[in-house]
Design a protein around this motif. Structure first.
Motif, PDB file in Angstrom:
ATOM      1  N   TYR A 106      -8.827  48.187 -10.904  1.00  0.00           N
ATOM      2  CA  TYR A 106      -8.962  48.611  -9.712  1.00  0.00           C
ATOM      3  C   TYR A 106      -9.471  50.014  -9.790  1.00  0.00           C
ATOM      4  CZ  TYR A 106      -5.977  44.713  -8.718  1.00  0.00           C
ATOM      5  OH  TYR A 106      -5.289  43.351  -8.821  1.00  0.00           O
ATOM      6  N   GLU A 107     -10.480  50.469  -9.122  1.00  0.00           N
ATOM      7  CA  GLU A 107     -11.046  51.889  -9.055  1.00  0.00           C
ATOM      8  C   GLU A 107     -11.129  52.390  -7.635  1.00  0.00           C
ATOM      9  OE1 GLU A 107     -14.293  53.193 -11.338  1.00  0.00           O
ATOM     10  OE2 GLU A 107     -13.948  51.689 -12.966  1.00  0.00           O
ATOM     11  N   GLY A 108     -10.631  53.337  -7.522  1.00  0.00           N
ATOM     12  CA  GLY A 108     -10.782  54.179  -5.996  1.00  0.00           C
ATOM     13  C   GLY A 108     -10.124  55.456  -6.132  1.00  0.00           C
ATOM     14  N   VAL A 109      -9.597  55.575  -4.811  1.00  0.00           N
ATOM     15  CA  VAL A 109      -8.820  56.994  -4.568  1.00  0.00           C
ATOM     16  C   VAL A 109      -7.544  56.840  -4.265  1.00  0.00           C
ATOM     17  CG1 VAL A 109      -9.138  58.935  -3.146  1.00  0.00           C
ATOM     18  CG2 VAL A 109     -11.272  57.765  -3.564  1.00  0.00           C
ATOM     19  N   LEU A 110      -6.793  57.789  -4.976  1.00  0.00           N
ATOM     20  CA  LEU A 110      -5.187  57.783  -4.562  1.00  0.00           C
ATOM     21  C   LEU A 110      -4.999  58.336  -3.190  1.00  0.00           C
ATOM     22  CD1 LEU A 110      -2.429  57.535  -5.464  1.00  0.00           C
ATOM     23  CD2 LEU A 110      -2.425  59.759  -6.703  1.00  0.00           C
ATOM     24  N   SER A 111      -4.747  57.269  -2.192  1.00  0.00           N
ATOM     25  CA  SER A 111      -4.774  57.890  -0.916  1.00  0.00           C
ATOM     26  C   SER A 111      -3.227  58.113  -0.323  1.00  0.00           C
ATOM     27  CB  SER A 111      -5.306  56.815  -0.061  1.00  0.00           C
ATOM     28  OG  SER A 111      -4.464  55.619  -0.222  1.00  0.00           O
ATOM     29  N   PHE A 136       4.275  57.138  -1.691  1.00  0.00           N
ATOM     30  CA  PHE A 136       5.639  56.844  -1.033  1.00  0.00           C
ATOM     31  C   PHE A 136       6.795  56.942  -1.878  1.00  0.00           C
ATOM     32  CE2 PHE A 136       2.519  54.830   1.522  1.00  0.00           C
ATOM     33  CZ  PHE A 136       2.772  55.094   2.943  1.00  0.00           C
ATOM     34  N   PRO A 137       8.054  56.861  -1.649  1.00  0.00           N
ATOM     35  CA  PRO A 137       9.208  57.102  -2.554  1.00  0.00           C
ATOM     36  C   PRO A 137       8.949  55.851  -3.699  1.00  0.00           C
ATOM     37  CG  PRO A 137      10.083  57.213  -0.545  1.00  0.00           C
ATOM     38  CD  PRO A 137       8.485  56.963  -0.286  1.00  0.00           C
ATOM     39  N   ALA A 138       8.506  54.628  -3.380  1.00  0.00           N
ATOM     40  CA  ALA A 138       8.603  53.445  -4.210  1.00  0.00           C
ATOM     41  C   ALA A 138       7.381  53.056  -4.613  1.00  0.00           C
ATOM     42  CB  ALA A 138       9.268  52.344  -3.517  1.00  0.00           C
ATOM     43  N   VAL A 139       6.235  53.480  -4.114  1.00  0.00           N
ATOM     44  CA  VAL A 139       4.690  52.696  -4.309  1.00  0.00           C
ATOM     45  C   VAL A 139       3.896  53.708  -3.984  1.00  0.00           C
ATOM     46  CG1 VAL A 139       5.418  50.438  -3.676  1.00  0.00           C
ATOM     47  CG2 VAL A 139       4.603  51.912  -2.135  1.00  0.00           C
ATOM     48  N   PHE A 140       2.628  53.607  -4.705  1.00  0.00           N
ATOM     49  CA  PHE A 140       1.357  54.472  -4.249  1.00  0.00           C
ATOM     50  C   PHE A 140       0.449  53.530  -4.034  1.00  0.00           C
ATOM     51  CE2 PHE A 140       1.587  54.105  -8.863  1.00  0.00           C
ATOM     52  CZ  PHE A 140       0.294  53.752  -9.064  1.00  0.00           C
ATOM     53  N   ILE A 141      -0.709  54.061  -3.039  1.00  0.00           N
ATOM     54  CA  ILE A 141      -1.617  53.233  -2.313  1.00  0.00           C
ATOM     55  C   ILE A 141      -2.870  53.734  -3.027  1.00  0.00           C
ATOM     56  CG2 ILE A 141      -2.778  52.366  -0.214  1.00  0.00           C
ATOM     57  CD1 ILE A 141       0.368  51.605  -0.592  1.00  0.00           C
ATOM     58  N   VAL A 142      -3.759  52.836  -3.447  1.00  0.00           N
ATOM     59  CA  VAL A 142      -5.276  53.115  -3.828  1.00  0.00           C
ATOM     60  C   VAL A 142      -6.116  52.744  -2.788  1.00  0.00           C
ATOM     61  CG1 VAL A 142      -6.707  52.898  -5.809  1.00  0.00           C
ATOM     62  CG2 VAL A 142      -4.447  53.233  -6.183  1.00  0.00           C
ATOM     63  N   ASN A 194     -16.282  46.690  -1.934  1.00  0.00           N
ATOM     64  CA  ASN A 194     -16.455  45.896  -0.754  1.00  0.00           C
ATOM     65  C   ASN A 194     -15.433  44.599  -0.667  1.00  0.00           C
ATOM     66  OD1 ASN A 194     -18.236  48.033   0.056  1.00  0.00           O
ATOM     67  ND2 ASN A 194     -19.940  46.753  -0.422  1.00  0.00           N
ATOM     68  N   GLU A 195     -14.795  44.332  -1.612  1.00  0.00           N
ATOM     69  CA  GLU A 195     -14.087  43.177  -1.551  1.00  0.00           C
ATOM     70  C   GLU A 195     -12.793  43.521  -0.784  1.00  0.00           C
ATOM     71  OE1 GLU A 195     -13.470  41.907  -5.637  1.00  0.00           O
ATOM     72  OE2 GLU A 195     -15.499  42.171  -6.076  1.00  0.00           O
ATOM     73  N   GLN A 196     -12.160  42.480  -0.259  1.00  0.00           N
ATOM     74  CA  GLN A 196     -10.822  42.323   0.409  1.00  0.00           C
ATOM     75  C   GLN A 196      -9.745  42.184  -0.803  1.00  0.00           C
ATOM     76  OE1 GLN A 196     -10.345  43.280   3.315  1.00  0.00           O
ATOM     77  NE2 GLN A 196     -12.451  43.542   3.733  1.00  0.00           N
ATOM     78  N   PRO A 197      -8.793  42.779  -0.472  1.00  0.00           N
ATOM     79  CA  PRO A 197      -8.425  43.873   0.395  1.00  0.00           C
ATOM     80  C   PRO A 197      -8.895  45.212  -0.106  1.00  0.00           C
ATOM     81  CG  PRO A 197      -6.504  43.293  -1.021  1.00  0.00           C
ATOM     82  CD  PRO A 197      -7.706  42.404  -1.449  1.00  0.00           C
ATOM     83  N   ALA A 198      -8.748  45.936   0.955  1.00  0.00           N
ATOM     84  CA  ALA A 198      -9.513  47.318   0.826  1.00  0.00           C
ATOM     85  C   ALA A 198      -8.438  48.496   0.153  1.00  0.00           C
ATOM     86  CB  ALA A 198      -9.766  47.779   2.099  1.00  0.00           C
ATOM     87  N   GLN A 199      -7.361  47.835   0.145  1.00  0.00           N
ATOM     88  CA  GLN A 199      -6.183  48.887  -0.484  1.00  0.00           C
ATOM     89  C   GLN A 199      -5.286  47.885  -1.561  1.00  0.00           C
ATOM     90  OE1 GLN A 199      -4.140  50.189   2.711  1.00  0.00           O
ATOM     91  NE2 GLN A 199      -5.072  52.433   2.642  1.00  0.00           N
TER      92      GLN A 199
END
Length: 77
Positions: free
Chosen positions: A32-37, A40-46, A51-56
């Protein structure tokens, strides 16, 4: 590296380009490549760059600790 160190390391790169390589079974990996957006205390979101789903995608810090995922921050110059 322990869990608090991993959390602070990830949090320090908020907004950076990131590549996450996930072990997906016998000799298989997902990348997975993207931006660390978000962090959170238990997880991080990228936010993914494709253009594929899901976007995060979300990942737990414990997966870094157990080496189920490998995180690399990308310097784009």
């Amino acid at each position: 590296m322990n869990l608090p160190d991993i959390k602070s390391w990830i949090k320090g790169h908020l907004g950076s380009d990131i590549k996450v390589t996930e072990q997906a079974g016998r000799k298989r990996t997902n990348e997975y490549e993207g931006v660390l957006s978000e962090v959170f205390p238990a997880v991080f979101i990228v936010d993914l760059e494709s253009n594929e789903q899901p976007a995060q995608a979300s990942f737990t810090y414990s997966k870094i600790l157990t080496e189920d995922i490998e995180v690399t921050f990308i310097n784009k110059d």
